[in-house]
Motif scaffolding. Structure first.
Motif, short mmCIF file in Angstrom:
data_model
loop_
_atom_site.label_atom_id
_atom_site.label_comp_id
_atom_site.label_asym_id
_atom_site.label_seq_id
_atom_site.Cartn_x
_atom_site.Cartn_y
_atom_site.Cartn_z
N PRO A 86 0.81 -1.22 0.00
CA PRO A 86 0.00 0.00 0.00
C PRO A 86 0.84 1.27 0.00
O PRO A 86 1.94 1.31 0.54
CB PRO A 86 -0.79 -0.12 1.30
N SER A 87 0.28 2.32 -0.59
CA SER A 87 0.92 3.63 -0.59
C SER A 87 0.63 4.35 0.73
O SER A 87 -0.51 4.35 1.21
CB SER A 87 0.42 4.48 -1.75
N ILE A 88 1.66 4.97 1.28
CA ILE A 88 1.49 5.80 2.49
C ILE A 88 1.90 7.24 2.18
O ILE A 88 2.13 8.04 3.09
CB ILE A 88 2.34 5.24 3.66
N LYS A 89 1.96 7.59 0.91
CA LYS A 89 2.45 8.90 0.49
C LYS A 89 1.63 10.05 1.06
O LYS A 89 2.17 11.12 1.36
CB LYS A 89 2.48 8.98 -1.03
N LYS A 90 0.33 9.83 1.23
CA LYS A 90 -0.53 10.93 1.67
C LYS A 90 -0.24 11.40 3.09
O LYS A 90 -0.68 12.48 3.49
CB LYS A 90 -1.99 10.54 1.53
N TYR A 91 0.53 10.61 3.84
CA TYR A 91 0.84 11.00 5.21
C TYR A 91 2.08 11.88 5.30
O TYR A 91 2.40 12.41 6.38
CB TYR A 91 1.00 9.76 6.09
#
Length: 384
Positions: free
Chosen positions: A321-326
């Motif tokens: 999963p992407s966690i880029k938005k954090y």
């Protein structure tokens, strides 16, 4: 004269996977979702074959290439499952796990200054071996093509220095597979250039829907293709250390030399167990996959429910999963998740710079473990 060591070896670091799994000693109550190791038992018939080999004193050396009966079993398995054939006598070498097979192939074909193309994000065990050989890695970014390599981008990276390209599908860390249409497009590019293809298909038997497509099914590539495989994932035999390399006889003769100087031969009791695994337990992977799909679907749905962007994997037992938005780098995110959330996962940056902004979660764990891990992850994200 000052004593020194190989400068390439001096630069080696502990892999990110092990960095986080090793941290668990300080967090005994954490949920461990780091290691890609099946939680199923080795099939009983396979265990009994290993025990019997020991009891019968079959504990000496084998032929350097491995027991002929095991090589015949490998050949028969691939013919049965995928319809292609390799000669047991001179096109198959049994190795101490797929990892040693990869090492033997790279040390056979690479010279200082050569370039090897690696689609990324990618398993972290390839690049150090390439560097030790004095060769250079060239990354093929797949983050904007759903983790599947673009044929056009691949071709743009090929130069006069390109010696090989390595593929690993189903993929570690993404779990992504390559469909036949994309394979055809990649092969159309590869057949135009004289370079080696190394296909690490250790997770091929953990393909959940559709048929795994092997590069070895393309005859046009067979004269320069090395197929890497083994029993660790397909039959839950990680500690037995049985892998194999399949390739054209003229090159496998040299791979065999590298292998024998490295390790002489694979463990003989394990080889006897491998014969039973390939001949009598061919449906074991399918049985395990039923459970893996349940786990995959559960974790995927939970991650989506948490608002995470994620590509649904079709193989292996990883999800990315992407966690880029954090707005937190993946190493810091994974550290906080462990220390504050009680869940151990692997930062995407462990899989090259192109894995930054992602988190690798292994679902090779029983459902109660995954349920606890997802509950803790959700609470952790709510606090961020």
């Amino acid at each position: 004269m000052k004593l020194t060591i190989n400068e390439h070896v001096e630069m080696l670091q502990v892999p990110g996977i092990r960095q986080f799994s090793n941290k668990l000693i300080h967090f005994p109550d954490a949920v461990n979702l780091t290691i890609g190791q099946p939680d199923f038992s080795t099939p009983e018939a396979v265990k009994l074959a290993g025990i019997k080999a020991i009891e019968n004193n079959q504990t000496g050396y084998s032929h350097n290439a491995g027991l002929l009966e095991l090589r015949q079993a490998v050949s028969s398995f691939f013919n049965w499952k995928y319809g292609f054939s390799y000669e047991a006598e001179n096109e198959i070498v049994i190795t101490n796990g797929a990892s040693e097979g990869i090492d033997s192939v790279f040390r056979t074909i690479l010279s200082p200054g050569d370039e090897v193309i690696l689609p990324t994000p990618l398993y972290l065990g390839y690049e150090p071996i390439i560097n030790i050989c004095g060769a250079k890695v060239v990354y093929l970014d797949t983050t904007d093509t759903e983790f599947r390599p673009s044929p056009e981008r691949l071709e743009s990276l090929i130069t006069s220095k390109t010696k090989a390209i390595l593929f690993n599908f189903p993929s570690n860390p993404t779990g992504v597979t390559i469909e036949k249409e994309r394979m055809n497009e990649l092969v159309a590019v590869l057949e135009k250039y004289q370079l080696f293809i190394i296909s690490d298909e250790i997770y091929s038997e953990n393909t959940f829907s559709g048929e795994h497509v092997s590069f070895a099914q393309y005859e046009v590539l067979r004269n320069r293709l090395f197929l890497i495989h083994g029993l660790s994932k397909s039959h839950s035999m990680t500690g037995w250390r049985i892998g194999y390399v399949l390739g054209p006889a003229n090159f496998m003769e040299t791979v065999l030399k590298v292998h024998l100087y490295n390790s002489v031969c694979a463990s003989v009791p394990s080889q006897h167990a491998g014969i039973v695994a390939l001949n009598e337990c061919r449906h074991t992977p399918t049985e395990m996959n039923v459970e893996y799909m349940k786990r995959r679907d559960f974790v995927y749905d939970r991650l989506r429910g948490m608002g995470l962007d994620v590509v649904k994997p079709n193989g292996a037992f990883y999800i990315f999963p992407s966690i880029k938005k954090y707005g937190i780098d993946s190493f810091s995110f994974a550290t906080k998740l462990l220390e504050e959330g009680g869940v151990a996962a692997v930062p995407g940056s462990a899989f090259t710079e192109y894995g930054e902004g992602y988190l690798r979660i292994s679902y090779a764990y029983a459902m109660p473990v995954l349920e606890k891990g997802m509950d803790r992850l959700e609470k952790f994200l709510q606090r961020l």
